[in-house]
Design a protein around this motif. Structure first.
Motif: not given
Length: 835
Positions: A292-300, A303-307, A450-459
């Motif tokens: 939710q935190q990573i996807g909470g912004s439309l600024d790419h 999103a990288a910062r939140k990751l 878990m890192v792999d799942e977050l990587a997919r969401r963040a990408a």
């Protein structure tokens, strides 16, 4: 999903067969499912009617009527061949005596067959996936049904044993719904048929939903059972690091040093199960919160910062995100191939070391170019993470060398390193690397999952942000390319405008405005708003603006221009709807002529600071048609101002347009002479910081042209002696204006236009000279034929006059007047460039 629920989400039909296997009941739903009408279906066997697959050809043989079976297959509709997925449940039933229409075609045989058929395609579209397969059904003789080649759908086991009517909670709803499918029956017949069906087993579809969770299950157990006693409350996500994981699939290898070991036996197993279940719940809660935190912004970039922020300290002690340079800067699609020439930029660095320890050595915003053997490039080229459980001195020196002359060995030495590529839609966007301090274990399987799942969401979030930013850029570029540049420099008027786009790309609208120099030193002012938002509205706005400029060049009166624009919009399409206000200012006559097409009215500010909303008839929007437009002429005095705007400036959540218009009028009272200050103050006072709609403001200052700079000669006699007289009058006036150097050229041009009016015109002739930004000469006559430029041959006696005018004048043209026509030319003044 039993039939009581199934009937509410998909099409279902009840088909009945007699003892010979012929159809006796076929309703409209069956006709829609199979593409066969009722008259075509009645009296025929299903196998000869439907286009069944080969393995299902024997599905409706009378020899199988002693068995209960159900199946599913994909078959084409009879009428158009479109594939549809059908499931059916076949029940042998005895028709009650006096059963009504179901006795049709009975042939003396009491046995009937009820077939319930459902559209499974709709379940696939509207719900979770349907799992089909050879599932055993607790009813008689499954061997015979398998011999028929029918794939089985599940029948609820709890309802698969004989039962009396009313003994199951499904009996009441099922009976009512089945009665609605069947034709008219005698009282009690539906209940008897329903009881037979329920006694054989209630039809149901086996539904399943597959979720991919980043959890590695225990090898010795297929699932984690629920603990019998409450487990300790899991810490909130991000509050504490994960429990130490050491191999064994990323599972805890044992109790924490300060905790006593579990007692042997069943209770110890339950304690371990409880801890495992709590760890899984805590991990899922962390993934949910982090996503939710990573996807909470439309600024790419955000999103990288939140990751990086969600990874530290939960999964790592140091995290940095590097994106491809072209993804960061221009939002362009990343390159298909990544090598040592690919430039990257570090966009986020987060760590839990001492403050400032790594800020100078690995700063954010740094541009990077890695060698081809660097692990970062390797991860991007292969698309797979690079994991080093313990970075030794050699590897640390090699990694640090990739960053130039800075000594980064302490950052890597003795730590666990994990480099993960960011890939979305098959394209590499960048990478991020994680480091753990030496006092923490390496990344276990659960950690990497878990890192792999977050990587997919963040990408995906980064790529969506990149695409959104690109969409914003395209919309803004399209809109700005269709808006005017700097205001024109015209005599007798000053023009300033402001434009502020909507706060979001989805709200980019079709507001447009323009100031158009017209013949006779007049000025056309237009402001409009295309209904709707998005790229389509912006494109329509561009077409509208071009059309207004083209029509304005014909010197039409405002009402006629709006009628032409309305007709053009209706010919282009139904979506071409817009409000528009068009005004023409004449600095010589000191009048302003306006016509409105559903737009907000303008505000006039007098030279003494009084303000009023002009009473311009509202009219209907452009594109509606069927209603006339009215023209209003307003006298204006020098020093007054006219302010036009779109509704984005006036309308907000806390006020409607009428309130906004009144507030606009109030704030314009006593407006300053400087139009830039007027526009800026209106934006600051009335516009929202992030407007929901585009805002356009046009402010016009009326200064007029001094009467001494205008010379008029009316009712000239159409005779040859008039031409030299006019030349002499023009020469005298030019000398009085200090423009004697222009006399020879201007006299020649004037004589050509006056002679042309005598020879080819009609009625009275007039001449007007205006000294404004350029010297303007206008010749009037009552003729209707507009002269045109043509090539004169050597033997032609005419046609050279306009060629001469075209070569000597800065500009020239013709237009129709209220009566007759006007031929005009402009000559540049000394020290002035031609407009």
């Amino acid at each position: 999903m039993v039939i009581d629920e199934l009937l509410g989400v998909t099409w279902m039909t009840a088909i009945t067969l007699n003892g010979r296997g012929h159809i006796t009941q076929w309703d409209d739903t069956a006709a829609e499912l199979f593409g066969v009408g009722r008259l075509q279906a009645l009296g025929r066997a299903p196998a000869s009617l439907l286009r069944l697959p080969r393995e299902h050809q024997g599905a409706f043989e009378p020899g199988l009527f002693g068995h209960v079976w159900c199946g599913a297959c994909t078959l084409p509709r009879v009428d158009n061949g479109v594939l549809t997925e059908i499931g059916w449940w076949v029940y042998p039933i005895a028709v009650p005596a006096g059963g009504g229409p179901m006795d049709a075609g009975r042939g003396g045989d009491d046995m009937r067959v009820l077939v319930l058929a459902a559209d499974l395609r709709r379940l696939r579209e509207d719900g979770p996936a349907i799992t089909l397969g050879d599932l055993p059904m607790p009813a008689a003789d499954t061997a015979a049904r398998r011999a028929a080649g029918v794939r089985l759908l599940r029948v609820e086991p709890a309802l698969a044993t004989p039962a009396a009517p009313g003994s199951t909670p499904f009996a009441g709803p099922f009976t009512a719904r089945l009665a609605a499918l069947l034709p008219a029956l005698e009282p009690g017949a539906a209940e008897e048929i329903a009881s037979q069906v329920l006694g054989l087993g209630c039809p149901a579809v086996s539904l399943g939903l597959t979720l991919r969770l980043p959890i590695v299950p225990h090898a010795e157990r297929p699932a984690i059972p629920e603990p019998r006693r409450a487990a300790p409350e899991a810490p909130p996500p991000g509050a504490v690091p994960l429990p130490r994981r050491e191999g064994n699939g990323g599972r805890p290898s044992g109790p924490a040093p300060h905790e006593p070991g579990p007692p042997p036996g069943r209770d110890g197993q339950e304690d371990r199960d409880g801890r495992d279940a709590a760890a899984v719940r805590e991990s899922l809660a962390y993934l949910s919160e982090a996503g939710q935190q990573i996807g909470g912004s439309l600024d790419h970039l955000q999103a990288a910062r939140k990751l990086a922020e969600v990874l530290v300290p939960r999964l790592a002690d140091f995290a940095s995100v590097e994106l491809l340079e072209r993804v960061v800067t221009d939002s362009a699609p990343p390159a298909d191939d990544v090598d040592e020439t690919t430039r990257m930029r570090r966009v986020a660095v987060v760590h839990n070391d001492d403050h400032g320890r790594w800020d100078d050595l690995v700063p954010e915003g740094e541009s990077l170019q890695m060698p081809s053997e660097a692990p970062l490039v390797k991860a991007m080229r292969t698309g797979r993470p690079v994991h080093i459980p313990d970075v030794g001195p050699g590897h640390a020196a090699e990694f640090a060398a990739s960053f130039g002359d800075r000594d980064l060995r302490p950052l890597f030495a003795g730590r666990a390193l994990l480099i993960v590529p960011l890939i979305a839609r098959g394209r590499v966007l960048g990478t991020f690397k994680l480091l753990r301090k030496p006092d923490r274990p390496g990344f276990g399987e659960l950690d990497r999952a878990m890192v792999d799942e977050l990587a997919r969401r963040a990408a995906l979030c980064i790529d969506n942000g990149r695409l959104y930013r690109r969409e914003v850029q395209v919309a803004e570029e399209l809109q700005h390319s269709m808006l005017p540049d700097d205001p024109p420099d015209v005599a007798g008027a000053r023009v300033r405008y402001r434009y502020r786009p909507a706060g979001q790309a989805v709200n980019v609208g079709g507001d447009w405005f323009d100031a158009i120099p017209l013949p006779g030193c007049r000025l056309g002012i237009v402001v409009g708003d295309v209904m709707g938002h998005g790229l389509t509205s912006a494109a329509i706005m561009g077409q509208m603006r071009t059309a207004v400029r083209t029509l304005a060049a014909e010197d039409m009166r405002p009402a006629r221009l709006l009628r032409q624009l309305d007709g053009l919009a209706r010919r282009l399409g139904e979506d071409y709807l817009a409000t528009c206000l068009y005004a023409v200012y004449d600095p010589v006559e000191r009048t302003c002529t306006l016509s409105n097409a559903g737009h907000v009215p303008p505000v006039m500010v007098s030279a003494y600071g009084d303000s009023r909303v002009l009473g311009v008839p509202s009219g209907v929007p452009i594109g509606v048609g069927g209603e006339p437009f009215e023209t209003v002429e307003v006298p204006v005095e020098d020093g007054s101002q006219l302010v036009l705007c779109t509704d984005g400036l006036l309308e907000r959540r806390d006020r409607d347009i009428e309130q906004g218009l009144e507030e606009l009028r109030t704030r314009l009272t006593g407006a300053a002479h400087d139009l830039d200050d007027t526009c800026d103050s209106l934006l600051d006072a009335l516009a929202a910081s992030t407007p929901a709609d585009d805002i356009a403001i046009v402010a016009v200052g009326f200064d007029g042209i001094p009467k001494g700079d205008v010379a008029v000669w009316e009712r000239l006699e159409p005779r040859p002696s008039t031409v030299p007289w006019v030349r002499a009058q023009v020469a005298g006036r030019l000398a009085g204006w200090g423009l004697a150097s222009l006399a020879d050229t201007v006299e020649l041009l004037v004589s050509e236009l006056v002679t042309n009016a005598f020879v080819h015109g009609a009625g009275t002739i007039g001449l007007r000279l205006i000294k404004g930004g350029n010297l303007l000469c206008e010749v009037y006559d009552d003729g209707t034929d507009l002269p045109r430029l043509r090539t004169a041959e050597a033997t032609d006696e005419s046609g050279r006059g306009l060629q001469l005018v075209s070569h000597l004048a800065a500009r020239w043209g013709t237009h129709r007047a209220g009566r007759g026509k006007v031929v005009w030319f402009e000559h540049s003044l000394p020290g002035h460039r031609p407009r």
